[in-house]
Enzyme design. Structure first.
Site, PDB file in Angstrom:
ATOM      1  CG  HIS A 162      -2.051  70.533 -38.647  1.00 16.89           C
ATOM      2  ND1 HIS A 162      -0.696  70.724 -38.803  1.00 16.89           N
ATOM      3  CD2 HIS A 162      -2.225  69.199 -38.510  1.00 16.89           C
ATOM      4  CE1 HIS A 162      -0.077  69.564 -38.771  1.00 16.89           C
ATOM      5  NE2 HIS A 162      -0.975  68.613 -38.595  1.00 16.89           N
ATOM      6  CG  HIS A 167       1.331  72.156 -41.655  1.00 14.00           C
ATOM      7  ND1 HIS A 167       0.145  71.909 -42.314  1.00 14.00           N
ATOM      8  CD2 HIS A 167       1.867  70.934 -41.392  1.00 14.00           C
ATOM      9  CE1 HIS A 167      -0.015  70.608 -42.474  1.00 14.00           C
ATOM     10  NE2 HIS A 167       1.008  69.986 -41.908  1.00 14.00           N
ATOM     11  CD  GLN A 184       0.508  58.039 -35.395  1.00 12.14           C
ATOM     12  OE1 GLN A 184      -0.456  58.098 -34.652  1.00 12.14           O
ATOM     13  NE2 GLN A 184       0.558  58.748 -36.516  1.00 12.14           N
ATOM     14  NE  ARG A 213       7.180  61.693 -40.573  1.00 10.72           N
ATOM     15  CZ  ARG A 213       6.092  61.055 -40.148  1.00 10.72           C
ATOM     16  NH1 ARG A 213       4.956  61.163 -40.798  1.00 10.72           N
ATOM     17  NH2 ARG A 213       6.138  60.302 -39.057  1.00 10.72           N
ATOM     18  CG  MET A 257       0.518  63.028 -34.421  1.00  6.96           C
ATOM     19  SD  MET A 257       1.604  61.598 -34.522  1.00  6.96           S
ATOM     20  CE  MET A 257       2.500  61.939 -36.007  1.00  6.96           C
TER      21      MET A 257
HETATM   22  O1  PAF Z   1      -2.464  62.388 -38.884  1.00  3.99           O
HETATM   23  C1  PAF Z   1      -2.011  62.532 -37.727  1.00  3.99           C
HETATM   24  O2  PAF Z   1      -1.547  63.589 -37.349  1.00  3.99           O
HETATM   25  C2  PAF Z   1      -2.010  61.347 -36.780  1.00  3.99           C
HETATM   26  O3  PAF Z   1      -1.814  60.148 -37.473  1.00  3.99           O
HETATM   27  C3  PAF Z   1      -3.271  61.259 -35.893  1.00  3.99           C
HETATM   28  C4  PAF Z   1      -4.523  61.033 -36.738  1.00  3.99           C
HETATM   29  C5  PAF Z   1      -3.431  62.540 -35.097  1.00  3.99           C
HETATM   30  C6  PAF Z   1      -3.154  60.083 -34.927  1.00  3.99           C
HETATM   31  O4  PAF Z   1      -2.030  60.202 -34.113  1.00  3.99           O
END
Ligand code: PAF
Length: 289
Positions: free
Chosen positions: A43, A40, A67, A193, A36
């Site tokens: 990722h 950081h 979500q 977050r 999303m």
């Molecule tokens: O973990 C996340 O960043 C999100 O939940 C994902 C898997 C990209 C789905 O939107």
């Protein structure tokens, strides 16, 4: 399709498919890292893992409205596409898929993925909308991109298990792989977050993993699981957290552990999972037991 900092950015599913089709035609493999954004080091470690597993890396950046519940942080969720692309340009990333909401949820969209099994309990008790939203978008992303491999962080351990389960059940061909949780120097799990934490809260936040590790030691030391969990919850509260849960679950199925104490044979087969509020920030973490 546009180019930014030497990266190719696809904004539509058609553009994405043109890129992946060219890779497929040459017989090349590609690993996808769905995100999303607000990238950081956690990722980026998944991106590195993807580099080592396939010929090409595809990253998606999409803040998925489905979500988030209406009272959650969808509007304030950090959106930093330009910085994210700058970070990704240091890696061997073949393309970034950055669709807008209309591309993923065009008007008239009305299909959702329903879940059982590992989606029950834990996060679902506190965020009942969450996994349906994740499962629907991840299914759409995996069908749009059709990667050989898709990598998700173990930091969201229940999410990883849910994605593995529905991908198997729906015969989605991508191999779903987990990447280890990256931690700050003091042990706090990296998360987009964490940016919401004040300076004071950031210092206090480390107590979440510290208390989880203490709980693990108690369980390994033979303390009854329920007592270790009760003490862990009390410790979290005394450190200023409002815990949603601190739970010991079987690592694959995520069924709650009912055993009084763990035997040696059970070590390595269980997971301690926690979610707790610190001020206005909800932190989650998990460790192997
Ligand atoms: O973990 C996340 O960043 C999100 O939940 C994902 C898997 C990209 C789905 O939107």
């Amino acid at each position: 399709m546009t180019k930014s900092h030497t990266l190719t950015i696809a904004r539509t599913i058609d553009d994405l498919r043109a890129i992946t089709k060219a890779w497929r035609q040459k017989g090349e493999t590609y690993a996808m890292v769905p995100t999303m954004g607000a990238l950081h080091a956690g990722h980026l470690s998944l991106v590195e893992q993807a580099e080592s597993m396939a010929d090409h890396v595809l990253v998606s950046i999409f803040v998925n409205p489905a979500q988030f519940a209406p009272n959650e942080d969808f509007d304030s969720y950090p959106r930093t596409e330009e910085e994210d692309c700058k970070k990704l340009s240091s890696y061997r990333v073949g393309a970034v898929f950055c669709p807008n909401a209309n591309e993923m949820y065009p008007s008239g969209f009305c299909t959702h993925v329903g879940l059982e099994g590992p989606a029950k309990g834990l996060e679902s008790e506190f965020r009942p909308h969450f996994f349906q939203g994740v499962a629907t978008i991840v299914t759409k992303l995996l069908l749009a991109a059709q990667p050989d491999i898709a990598i998700f962080g173990e930091k969201d351990f229940q999410q990883l298990r849910v994605i593995q389960q529905f991908s198997r059940d729906l015969n989605i061909p991508a191999k779903i792989v987990g990447g280890p949780t990256m931690r700050e120097a003091d042990g706090l799990a990296m998360s987009s977050r964490n940016a919401y934490l004040s300076e004071k809260e950031r210092k206090e936040a480390v107590q979440l993993i510290t208390i989880m590790r203490k709980t693990k030691d108690k369980i390994h030391g033979g303390m009854p699981c329920h007592s270790a969990l009760d003490e862990g919850l009390a410790d979290l509260k005394s450190q200023g957290f409002k815990p949603d849960y601190l739970s010991l679950n079987e690592s694959e199925s995520l069924t709650p552990i009912k055993a009084h104490t763990l035997t040696r044979e059970q070590f390595g087969t269980c997971r301690l999972l926690a979610a707790a509020w610190l001020g206005k920030t909800r932190l989650i973490d998990n460790i192997e037991i």
